[in-house]
Structure formats: structure tokens, C-alpha cells
Design a protein around this motif. Structure first.
Motif, short mmCIF file in Angstrom:
data_model
loop_
_atom_site.label_atom_id
_atom_site.label_comp_id
_atom_site.label_asym_id
_atom_site.label_seq_id
_atom_site.Cartn_x
_atom_site.Cartn_y
_atom_site.Cartn_z
N UNK A 1 -4.60 15.93 -4.85
CA UNK A 1 -5.36 15.37 -3.72
C UNK A 1 -6.77 15.96 -3.76
N UNK A 2 -7.75 15.07 -3.53
CA UNK A 2 -9.15 15.50 -3.58
C UNK A 2 -9.90 14.92 -2.39
N UNK B 1 -7.79 14.11 2.66
CA UNK B 1 -6.61 13.88 1.81
C UNK B 1 -5.36 14.58 2.31
N UNK B 2 -5.53 15.60 3.14
CA UNK B 2 -4.35 16.30 3.66
C UNK B 2 -3.52 15.37 4.55
N UNK B 3 -4.12 14.28 5.03
CA UNK B 3 -3.39 13.33 5.87
C UNK B 3 -2.41 12.48 5.06
N UNK B 4 -2.45 12.57 3.73
CA UNK B 4 -1.57 11.74 2.91
C UNK B 4 -0.11 12.09 3.14
N UNK C 1 -9.52 6.01 -0.98
CA UNK C 1 -9.00 5.62 0.34
C UNK C 1 -7.47 5.68 0.33
N UNK C 2 -6.96 6.76 -0.21
CA UNK C 2 -5.53 6.90 -0.47
C UNK C 2 -4.70 7.10 0.79
N UNK D 1 0.67 3.37 -0.22
CA UNK D 1 1.68 2.67 -0.99
C UNK D 1 1.29 2.55 -2.47
N UNK D 2 -0.01 2.41 -2.74
CA UNK D 2 -0.47 2.39 -4.13
C UNK D 2 -0.18 3.74 -4.79
N UNK D 3 -0.44 4.83 -4.08
CA UNK D 3 -0.14 6.16 -4.61
C UNK D 3 1.35 6.27 -4.93
#
Length: 208
Positions: free
Chosen positions: A47-48, A35-38, A8-9, A16-18
Motif C-alpha cells: 500500500x502506498x 491507503x490504510x483505509x483499504x 484510487x484503490x 474489488x480490482x485489488x
């Protein structure tokens, strides 16, 4: 803990954890449905895409990691099984010997040193958030029965304010902490205490 996966990155806490894990020198895999939304690029970041409730899709994303951090969170106040089902899938997909940290909530239990006002407010909040809290309780029960090296981090009310750098902590969640928790302080505590044996197999209450 050189290799960390964050489930749930792309959420406000997960992002923020990342960032904190990368700043601490870890190799990080960000796991999410999209994950592209990161929107973060870094030489130590992978990213996966994965369905966070499906152990088969999670297993490939989590393989080879020393620690897995779950920042799963439900939206709204209706019935949910996201916490318990997602954690069950992570447990099933977890690499052998890996550390597991999940974000829970300090609202699950009033600390032993809470005063009457705090207990009354806690009961009122529990009624409002009863569906999410009930599922968090199921999640923590799964953790306790798993035999893994886990920690359930229980922040108080989350905010997007800057971190204080001085989080208040109760190992075992037995004592009062503050009423609000900056997501930045929460992320810092999680990453900075991945190797802390005092937090193993226990809930930990955290606030700013």
C-alpha cells in the motif's frame, strides 16, 4: 502482467480490482490518499500513499509496475477535473512501457444499435451527469493522444450486486450491452483482459 498498481484503490471499484488482481496471482500496489483505509492484508500487496493528481508523488508509487489501473471516480454532479487531471498525472508518472487501464462510463455515447428509447434515456442521463461526462471525454482524449497502450473501460450503471461471471462486452463501445454493471464483473473484466490486444487503444463497453 505480474505487477499491477491500482490508483484510487480504496473506492468501491478499486478495492474489488485489488482483490481480483491478487486472486489472479499478481503482485499489487494499492495507491490512494489514505491507503490504510483499504483494510486488506496479503503477502503480495503493498500500500502506498500518493496524491492522485500529482505526478511527482505518483511516480514513486508506480515505478516498476507492468500495468496501472485507474479507478478514479468523482462524487456529486458538479464541475470536476478529477478524471482528466488524475489521468494526466498518471500518464506523466507511468513507467516506460506500462499498460494503462482507466474506468470511464458507457454514458459517454449511445451505441449505434441503440433504439429510440435508449437514445432518449442516454440524452437525459448525459444532461444530469454532464460535468462528469465532459471530464471523462477530456480524459479519453488525453489517452488517445498519449501513444500509450491504454484501454478506457466504460461500464453502464454500477451496482454492488454479486458478479455474474458473464459480463457483456462491446469492444470499441459500438454495440448495446446491459443497463447495469456489477462492480465485481467490472473488476473481473479489467484484470482478466490486461493482456488482451483487442482492447488496446480502444474504449470497451461492459455490463453484467
Amino acid at each position: 502482467m505480474p505487477s499491477v498498481a491500482v490508483v484510487a484503490a480504496t473506492g468501491r471499484t478499486g478495492r474489488l480490482v485489488v482483490e481480483r488482481a491478487l486472486a489472479a496471482g499478481h503482485s499489487v500496489t494499492a495507491v490512494a490518499r489514505r491507503p490504510e483505509a483499504l483494510g486488506i492484508e496479503h503477502p503480495r500487496l503493498t500500500v502506498r500513499a500518493a496524491d492522485v493528481t500529482d505526478p511527482d508523488t505518483l511516480r514513486e508509487a508506480l515505478t516498476g509496475h507492468d500495468a496501472v489501473i485507474s479507478a478514479l471516480g468523482s462524487r456529486g454532479r458538479g464541475p470536476t477535473d478529477l478524471y482528466s487531471a488524475g489521468t494526466a498525472a498518471i500518464i506523466a508518472a507511468l513507467p516506460e512501457g506500462a499498460r494503462l487501464v482507466v474506468v470511464s462510463s458507457a454514458g459517454l455515447a449511445a451505441p449505434a444499435d441503440a433504439g429510440p428509447g435508449t437514445r432518449l434515456a442516454a440524452r437525459a442521463l448525459y444532461r444530469v451527469m454532464r460535468h462528469a461526462y465532459a471530464d471523462m471525454e477530456r480524459m479519453e482524449a488525453r489517452l488517445a493522444a498519449s501513444g500509450l497502450v491504454w484501454t478506457a473501460v466504460r461500464p453502464t450503471g454500477l451496482t454492488d450486486r454479486p458478479g455474474t461471471g458473464r459480463p457483456r462486452v462491446s469492444i470499441g463501445a459500438t454495440e448495446r450491452v446491459g443497463n447495469r454493471t456489477s462492480r465485481a464483473d467490472l473488476a473481473a473484466f479489467i484484470v482478466d483482459h490486461l493482456d488482451d490486444p483487442l482492447t488496446f487503444a480502444r474504449p470497451v463497453a461492459v455490463s453484467s
